[in-house]
Scaffold this motif. Structure first.
Motif, PDB file in Angstrom:
ATOM      1  N   THR A  51     -58.404  22.138  24.498  1.00  0.00           N
ATOM      2  CA  THR A  51     -57.853  20.822  24.229  1.00  0.00           C
ATOM      3  C   THR A  51     -58.866  19.751  24.560  1.00  0.00           C
ATOM      4  OG1 THR A  51     -55.693  21.691  24.852  1.00  0.00           O
ATOM      5  CG2 THR A  51     -55.883  19.313  24.653  1.00  0.00           C
ATOM      6  N   THR A  52     -59.191  19.652  25.848  1.00  0.00           N
ATOM      7  CA  THR A  52     -60.020  18.544  26.311  1.00  0.00           C
ATOM      8  C   THR A  52     -61.093  19.029  27.279  1.00  0.00           C
ATOM      9  OG1 THR A  52     -58.418  18.121  28.076  1.00  0.00           O
ATOM     10  CG2 THR A  52     -58.185  16.829  26.050  1.00  0.00           C
ATOM     11  N   GLY A  88     -50.576  27.425  24.628  1.00  0.00           N
ATOM     12  CA  GLY A  88     -50.799  26.396  25.617  1.00  0.00           C
ATOM     13  C   GLY A  88     -52.163  25.772  25.414  1.00  0.00           C
ATOM     14  N   ALA A  89     -52.421  24.714  26.129  1.00  0.00           N
ATOM     15  CA  ALA A  89     -53.675  23.989  26.046  1.00  0.00           C
ATOM     16  C   ALA A  89     -54.470  24.223  27.321  1.00  0.00           C
ATOM     17  CB  ALA A  89     -53.392  22.500  25.887  1.00  0.00           C
ATOM     18  N   TYR A  90     -55.781  23.983  27.234  1.00  0.00           N
ATOM     19  CA  TYR A  90     -56.544  24.015  28.470  1.00  0.00           C
ATOM     20  C   TYR A  90     -57.589  22.924  28.504  1.00  0.00           C
ATOM     21  CZ  TYR A  90     -60.539  26.706  26.514  1.00  0.00           C
ATOM     22  OH  TYR A  90     -61.617  27.130  25.798  1.00  0.00           O
ATOM     23  N   HIS A  91     -57.919  22.555  29.738  1.00  0.00           N
ATOM     24  CA  HIS A  91     -58.849  21.464  30.003  1.00  0.00           C
ATOM     25  C   HIS A  91     -60.061  22.010  30.747  1.00  0.00           C
ATOM     26  CE1 HIS A  91     -60.269  17.454  31.016  1.00  0.00           C
ATOM     27  NE2 HIS A  91     -60.473  17.901  32.250  1.00  0.00           N
ATOM     28  N   GLY A  96     -52.097  18.266  26.136  1.00  0.00           N
ATOM     29  CA  GLY A  96     -51.774  19.131  27.265  1.00  0.00           C
ATOM     30  C   GLY A  96     -50.423  18.888  27.890  1.00  0.00           C
ATOM     31  N   ALA A  97     -49.616  18.053  27.287  1.00  0.00           N
ATOM     32  CA  ALA A  97     -48.262  17.834  27.810  1.00  0.00           C
ATOM     33  C   ALA A  97     -47.433  19.082  27.544  1.00  0.00           C
ATOM     34  CB  ALA A  97     -47.632  16.607  27.166  1.00  0.00           C
ATOM     35  N   TRP A  98     -46.342  19.214  28.234  1.00  0.00           N
ATOM     36  CA  TRP A  98     -45.475  20.377  28.092  1.00  0.00           C
ATOM     37  C   TRP A  98     -44.184  19.954  27.412  1.00  0.00           C
ATOM     38  CZ3 TRP A  98     -40.672  21.280  30.503  1.00  0.00           C
ATOM     39  CH2 TRP A  98     -40.139  22.549  30.280  1.00  0.00           C
ATOM     40  N   ALA A 139     -50.309  23.654  30.692  1.00  0.00           N
ATOM     41  CA  ALA A 139     -51.750  23.670  30.423  1.00  0.00           C
ATOM     42  C   ALA A 139     -52.503  24.367  31.546  1.00  0.00           C
ATOM     43  CB  ALA A 139     -52.264  22.241  30.245  1.00  0.00           C
ATOM     44  N   ALA A 140     -53.708  24.783  31.209  1.00  0.00           N
ATOM     45  CA  ALA A 140     -54.585  25.426  32.186  1.00  0.00           C
ATOM     46  C   ALA A 140     -55.727  24.489  32.566  1.00  0.00           C
ATOM     47  CB  ALA A 140     -55.149  26.719  31.616  1.00  0.00           C
TER      48      ALA A 140
END
Length: 189
Positions: free
Chosen positions: A5-6, A31-34, A55-57, A66-67
Protein backbone atom coordinates in the motif's frame (compact mmCIF):
# COMPACT_ATOMS: atom_id res chain seq x y z
CA UNK A 1 -3.28 -11.83 0.15
CA UNK A 2 -1.43 -8.78 1.47
CA UNK A 3 -0.95 -5.96 -1.03
CA UNK A 4 1.68 -3.24 -0.81
CA UNK A 5 0.00 0.00 0.00
CA UNK A 6 2.34 2.67 1.28
CA UNK A 7 5.92 3.46 2.20
CA UNK A 8 6.97 6.32 4.42
CA UNK A 9 4.65 9.29 3.87
CA UNK A 10 4.93 9.84 0.14
CA UNK A 11 4.65 6.53 -1.73
CA UNK A 12 1.42 4.72 -2.57
CA UNK A 13 1.40 1.77 -4.95
CA UNK A 14 -0.25 2.96 -8.16
CA UNK A 15 -1.83 -0.50 -8.64
CA UNK A 16 -3.15 -0.78 -5.10
CA UNK A 17 -6.73 0.36 -5.71
CA UNK A 18 -7.32 -2.01 -8.64
CA UNK A 19 -5.50 -4.94 -6.99
CA UNK A 20 -7.35 -4.49 -3.70
CA UNK A 21 -10.75 -4.17 -5.37
CA UNK A 22 -10.15 -7.07 -7.74
CA UNK A 23 -9.09 -9.28 -4.84
CA UNK A 24 -12.30 -8.42 -3.00
CA UNK A 25 -14.49 -9.31 -5.97
CA UNK A 26 -12.55 -12.54 -6.47
CA UNK A 27 -13.49 -13.52 -2.90
CA UNK A 28 -9.96 -13.20 -1.54
CA UNK A 29 -9.38 -12.19 2.07
CA UNK A 30 -6.88 -9.38 1.68
CA UNK A 31 -5.03 -6.71 3.54
CA UNK A 32 -2.65 -3.82 3.03
CA UNK A 33 0.85 -3.29 4.29
CA UNK A 34 3.07 -0.34 5.02
CA UNK A 35 6.85 -0.40 4.51
CA UNK A 36 8.16 1.49 7.53
CA UNK A 37 10.77 4.23 7.13
CA UNK A 38 11.50 5.16 10.76
CA UNK A 39 14.35 7.47 9.78
CA UNK A 40 12.41 9.80 7.46
CA UNK A 41 9.30 10.78 9.40
CA UNK A 42 7.43 10.29 12.61
CA UNK A 43 5.47 7.24 13.54
CA UNK A 44 2.05 8.94 13.67
CA UNK A 45 2.56 10.52 10.25
CA UNK A 46 3.27 7.12 8.69
CA UNK A 47 0.35 5.43 10.47
CA UNK A 48 -1.95 8.21 9.29
CA UNK A 49 -0.63 7.91 5.74
CA UNK A 50 -1.34 4.17 5.75
CA UNK A 51 -4.82 4.54 7.22
CA UNK A 52 -5.72 7.29 4.73
CA UNK A 53 -4.35 5.51 1.66
CA UNK A 54 -5.82 2.02 1.68
CA UNK A 55 -4.80 0.65 5.05
CA UNK A 56 -8.06 1.32 6.86
CA UNK A 57 -10.08 -1.67 7.99
CA UNK A 58 -13.69 -2.48 7.18
CA UNK A 59 -15.97 -5.15 8.59
CA UNK A 60 -16.71 -6.80 5.25
CA UNK A 61 -15.59 -10.39 5.89
CA UNK A 62 -12.60 -9.92 3.56
CA UNK A 63 -10.36 -7.19 5.01
CA UNK A 64 -7.47 -7.97 7.35
CA UNK A 65 -5.91 -5.32 9.56
CA UNK A 66 -2.92 -3.76 7.82
CA UNK A 67 0.61 -4.95 8.39
CA UNK A 68 3.54 -2.85 9.53
CA UNK A 69 6.53 -4.08 7.51
CA UNK A 70 9.69 -3.68 9.58
CA UNK A 71 12.85 -4.95 7.95
CA UNK A 72 16.45 -4.07 7.21
CA UNK A 73 16.81 -0.58 5.80
CA UNK A 74 17.42 -0.91 2.03
CA UNK A 75 18.35 2.77 1.81
CA UNK A 76 21.03 4.82 3.54
CA UNK A 77 20.88 5.25 7.27
CA UNK A 78 21.94 1.88 8.66
CA UNK A 79 20.33 -1.52 9.19
CA UNK A 80 18.11 -0.22 12.00
CA UNK A 81 17.45 3.18 10.37
CA UNK A 82 19.87 4.91 12.72
CA UNK A 83 17.60 4.25 15.70
CA UNK A 84 18.69 2.97 19.10
CA UNK A 85 16.76 -0.04 20.37
CA UNK A 86 14.74 2.20 22.72
CA UNK A 87 14.15 4.68 19.89
CA UNK A 88 12.92 1.89 17.62
CA UNK A 89 10.62 0.52 20.34
CA UNK A 90 9.13 3.98 20.81
CA UNK A 91 8.68 4.48 17.05
CA UNK A 92 6.97 1.08 16.64
CA UNK A 93 4.79 1.51 19.71
CA UNK A 94 3.65 4.97 18.64
CA UNK A 95 2.92 3.76 15.09
CA UNK A 96 0.87 0.80 16.39
CA UNK A 97 -1.06 2.99 18.84
CA UNK A 98 -1.85 5.57 16.15
CA UNK A 99 -2.95 2.89 13.67
CA UNK A 100 -5.26 1.39 16.32
CA UNK A 101 -6.66 4.84 17.08
CA UNK A 102 -7.38 5.43 13.38
CA UNK A 103 -8.80 1.98 12.54
CA UNK A 104 -9.82 0.30 15.84
CA UNK A 105 -7.59 -2.66 14.86
CA UNK A 106 -4.28 -4.02 16.03
CA UNK A 107 -1.87 -4.05 13.09
CA UNK A 108 -0.05 -7.18 12.01
CA UNK A 109 3.75 -6.94 12.37
CA UNK A 110 5.89 -8.28 9.52
CA UNK A 111 9.59 -8.88 10.19
CA UNK A 112 12.45 -11.31 10.53
CA UNK A 113 13.64 -12.66 13.85
CA UNK A 114 17.15 -11.30 13.34
CA UNK A 115 15.94 -7.77 12.51
CA UNK A 116 13.51 -7.70 15.42
CA UNK A 117 15.94 -8.94 18.03
CA UNK A 118 18.76 -6.66 16.85
CA UNK A 119 16.82 -3.47 16.18
CA UNK A 120 14.41 -3.62 19.13
CA UNK A 121 16.79 -5.27 21.59
CA UNK A 122 14.60 -8.40 21.73
CA UNK A 123 11.55 -6.39 22.78
CA UNK A 124 8.57 -8.54 23.77
CA UNK A 125 6.01 -5.73 24.10
CA UNK A 126 3.64 -5.99 21.13
CA UNK A 127 3.01 -9.73 20.81
CA UNK A 128 0.03 -9.88 23.15
CA UNK A 129 -2.16 -8.01 20.66
CA UNK A 130 -0.34 -7.83 17.33
CA UNK A 131 -0.24 -10.90 15.06
CA UNK A 132 3.21 -11.90 13.80
CA UNK A 133 3.92 -12.27 10.09
CA UNK A 134 7.35 -13.90 10.09
CA UNK A 135 9.58 -13.69 7.03
CA UNK A 136 11.90 -16.68 6.69
CA UNK A 137 12.58 -18.20 3.32
CA UNK A 138 13.15 -21.76 4.43
CA UNK A 139 11.40 -25.04 5.18
CA UNK A 140 10.21 -23.89 8.63
CA UNK A 141 9.48 -20.55 10.31
CA UNK A 142 12.38 -21.18 12.70
CA UNK A 143 12.96 -19.29 15.92
CA UNK A 144 10.46 -16.49 16.43
CA UNK A 145 11.27 -12.95 17.60
CA UNK A 146 11.75 -12.49 21.34
CA UNK A 147 8.45 -12.85 23.19
CA UNK A 148 6.44 -14.10 20.20
CA UNK A 149 4.90 -17.47 21.04
CA UNK A 150 3.16 -18.09 17.71
CA UNK A 151 3.18 -16.87 14.12
CA UNK A 152 0.02 -16.02 12.23
CA UNK A 153 1.53 -15.69 8.75
CA UNK A 154 4.79 -17.16 7.50
CA UNK A 155 6.37 -15.87 4.29
CA UNK A 156 8.36 -18.90 3.17
CA UNK A 157 9.57 -17.76 -0.26
CA UNK A 158 9.93 -14.72 -2.48
CA UNK A 159 10.17 -16.78 -5.65
CA UNK A 160 6.79 -18.47 -5.79
CA UNK A 161 4.44 -18.64 -8.75
CA UNK A 162 0.71 -18.11 -9.08
CA UNK A 163 -1.29 -18.97 -12.17
CA UNK A 164 -2.23 -15.81 -14.04
CA UNK A 165 0.48 -13.65 -12.45
CA UNK A 166 3.72 -13.04 -14.32
CA UNK A 167 7.00 -13.08 -12.44
CA UNK A 168 7.90 -14.28 -8.98
CA UNK A 169 5.63 -13.63 -6.02
CA UNK A 170 5.96 -13.99 -2.27
CA UNK A 171 4.20 -17.04 -0.87
CA UNK A 172 2.85 -17.35 2.66
CA UNK A 173 1.21 -19.85 4.99
CA UNK A 174 -1.60 -19.02 7.41
CA UNK A 175 -1.26 -20.73 10.80
CA UNK A 176 -4.82 -21.98 11.22
CA UNK A 177 -7.96 -22.79 9.34
CA UNK A 178 -10.25 -20.50 7.36
CA UNK A 179 -12.48 -19.81 10.37
CA UNK A 180 -9.50 -18.33 12.25
CA UNK A 181 -8.56 -16.18 9.26
CA UNK A 182 -12.13 -14.90 9.07
CA UNK A 183 -12.02 -14.18 12.81
CA UNK A 184 -8.93 -12.02 12.27
CA UNK A 185 -10.60 -10.28 9.33
CA UNK A 186 -13.82 -9.68 11.28
CA UNK A 187 -12.17 -8.67 14.56
CA UNK A 188 -13.74 -11.57 16.41
CA UNK A 189 -10.47 -13.37 17.22
Amino acid sequence: MMTVTTEGTSYKDSNFNSNYTNAYYAGVIRGAYHFARPNISGDAAQADYLASNGGAWSADNRTLPAALDLEANPYSGGYCYGKTTSGMRTWISDFLNRYKYRTTRYAVIYNTTSWWNQCTGSWTGPWTNHPLWIARWSTSPGTLPAGASVWSFWQYTSSGTVSGISGSVDRDYWNGDRSRLLALANNTA
